[in-house]
Scaffold this motif. Structure first.
Motif, PDB file in Angstrom:
ATOM      1  N   LYS A 135       0.825  -1.210   0.000  1.00  0.00           N
ATOM      2  CA  LYS A 135       0.000   0.000   0.000  1.00  0.00           C
ATOM      3  C   LYS A 135       0.854   1.251   0.000  1.00  0.00           C
ATOM      4  O   LYS A 135       0.534   2.233  -0.681  1.00  0.00           O
ATOM      5  N   ARG A 136       1.949   1.230   0.756  1.00  0.00           N
ATOM      6  CA  ARG A 136       2.816   2.407   0.804  1.00  0.00           C
ATOM      7  C   ARG A 136       3.451   2.691  -0.556  1.00  0.00           C
ATOM      8  O   ARG A 136       3.599   3.841  -0.950  1.00  0.00           O
ATOM      9  N   ARG A 137       3.859   1.654  -1.260  1.00  0.00           N
ATOM     10  CA  ARG A 137       4.440   1.854  -2.594  1.00  0.00           C
ATOM     11  C   ARG A 137       3.408   2.377  -3.578  1.00  0.00           C
ATOM     12  O   ARG A 137       3.697   3.252  -4.397  1.00  0.00           O
ATOM     13  N   LEU A 138       2.200   1.863  -3.508  1.00  0.00           N
ATOM     14  CA  LEU A 138       1.150   2.328  -4.405  1.00  0.00           C
ATOM     15  C   LEU A 138       0.810   3.788  -4.144  1.00  0.00           C
ATOM     16  O   LEU A 138       0.628   4.576  -5.078  1.00  0.00           O
ATOM     17  N   GLN A 139       0.733   4.180  -2.862  1.00  0.00           N
ATOM     18  CA  GLN A 139       0.423   5.572  -2.549  1.00  0.00           C
ATOM     19  C   GLN A 139       1.574   6.499  -2.915  1.00  0.00           C
ATOM     20  O   GLN A 139       1.347   7.624  -3.372  1.00  0.00           O
ATOM     21  N   ALA A 140       2.819   6.030  -2.736  1.00  0.00           N
ATOM     22  CA  ALA A 140       3.966   6.837  -3.164  1.00  0.00           C
ATOM     23  C   ALA A 140       3.940   7.044  -4.675  1.00  0.00           C
ATOM     24  O   ALA A 140       4.216   8.145  -5.169  1.00  0.00           O
TER      25      ALA A 140
END
Length: 342
Positions: A135-140
């Motif tokens: 999720k963090r990579r997608l939001q970044a």
């Protein structure tokens, strides 16, 4: 026989955010995520100091230009936003200098490489160097897409000419066609279509013309601030365990209350351990951000007028605020782009 007397204590039910009381059990308040009174629309003190580096750099560059005798004695050409090449007060005052040609001119390529190297390699966003979409990579990535869309709209294309070219025309600018005795003005104008005369800087330059009469937002200032600020705000909260970059940030939660950003970390814990070594991703981002700062200082000292540099700063700050600060106050927007370091 004595009887035991008991005392009954009535505990009032606290009102809900809309003012009504409720018998429903309320979720426990986390000790380390207190309610705070500060506005979620504003950066922390440490973030404010970080952002202040940019206007400070523009002021420093202007001071260097004003105090340098070579700059005061050189001829500044408004239509090129630079000094005459033969009188350039510094190597960095020449548009042909190596760093301008191979770093600034393709600045978004370097910013993109540094950004995705960090996202792919830093453990705070997911397993290092593994193709796992956390999720963090997608939001970044969502933050990068929004910032890149702004860069494209301002400097490359915005349903036709970019915003920089459009703003130049809106402020009264035009393309002056240059011609000599062997080439008539009519022939010169015939080289441009009506659309090119009205809108595009590139088309004007390609036929030997030059912009004149309008306000030219500094694309260099915009690019260098936008790219480096994005990198700083991405990797610093993930790398540094500093309250001013992490928990001290205020957010508005779905219930309308303002809390510490630490509550987001608790709801999405994942792997937030900070590696002992910076790693290639952070080192690459540091290099690009540092080079961007140096070239911003050189731009401030040798290129563009003060107002052109100021508007470049203003447009870049608007984009950065929309992606990195506004989500704190708008939960729906935060669900899309997230927050670095949580």
């Amino acid at each position: 026989m004595a009887t035991r007397r008991t005392t009954r204590v009535e505990v009032p039910i606290p009102p809900t955010p809309n003012g009504n009381t409720s018998d429903k059990p309320q979720p426990p308040m986390l000790a380390d995520t207190p309610l705070v009174a500060n506005s979620p629309f504003l950066p922390t003190t440490l973030e404010t100091a970080l952002i202040a580096i940019y206007p400070g750099t523009l002021l420093l560059g202007s001071l260097i230009s004003a105090l340098n005798p070579a700059s005061r004695n050189a001829t500044y050409l408004p239509h090129t936003q630079a000094y005459a090449v033969s009188e350039a007060p510094s190597y960095f005052a020449k548009k042909s200098n190596f760093f301008n040609v191979y770093f600034v001119k393709i600045g978004w390529v370097w910013t993109t490489l540094a950004f995705f190297l960090f996202v792919a390699s830093h453990s705070s966003l997911g397993p290092p160097l593994r193709l796992k979409l956390t999720k963090r990579r997608l939001q970044a990535t969502a933050r990068y897409v929004v910032v890149t869309a702004v860069w494209i709209a301002v400097t490359q294309w915005f349903f036709g000419p970019p915003i920089i070219d459009r703003s130049f025309r809106w402020t009264g600018g035009k393309c002056d066609v240059m011609f000599d005795d062997t080439r008539s003005a009519r022939a010169g104008r015939a080289d441009m279509s009506d659309m090119e005369k009205a809108f595009t800087h590139a088309a004007c330059k390609s036929i030997g013309g030059q912009w004149a009469g309008g306000h030219d937002i500094s694309g260099h200032v915009f690019l260098l601030i936008l790219g480096s600020a994005m990198l700083w705000l991405e990797f610093l909260p993930a790398v540094l365990r500093m309250d001013g970059l992490r928990e001290a940030r205020r957010i508005r939660t779905a219930d309308g209350l303002v809390r510490s950003a630490a509550i987001e970390t608790r709801e999405h814990p994942g792997n937030m351990e900070v590696p002992e070594k910076l790693g290639y991703g952070v080192q690459g981002a540091l290099f690009v951000a540092g080079m961007s700062w140096w070239m911003l200082l050189m731009t401030a000292a040798y290129f563009h007028t003060w107002f052109e540099k100021f508007t470049g700063l203003l447009v870049a700050f608007t984009a950065i605020y929309t992606v990195y600060f506004l989500p704190r106050a708008v939960p729906a927007w935060r669900q899309v782009v997230g927050m670095p370091g949580v």
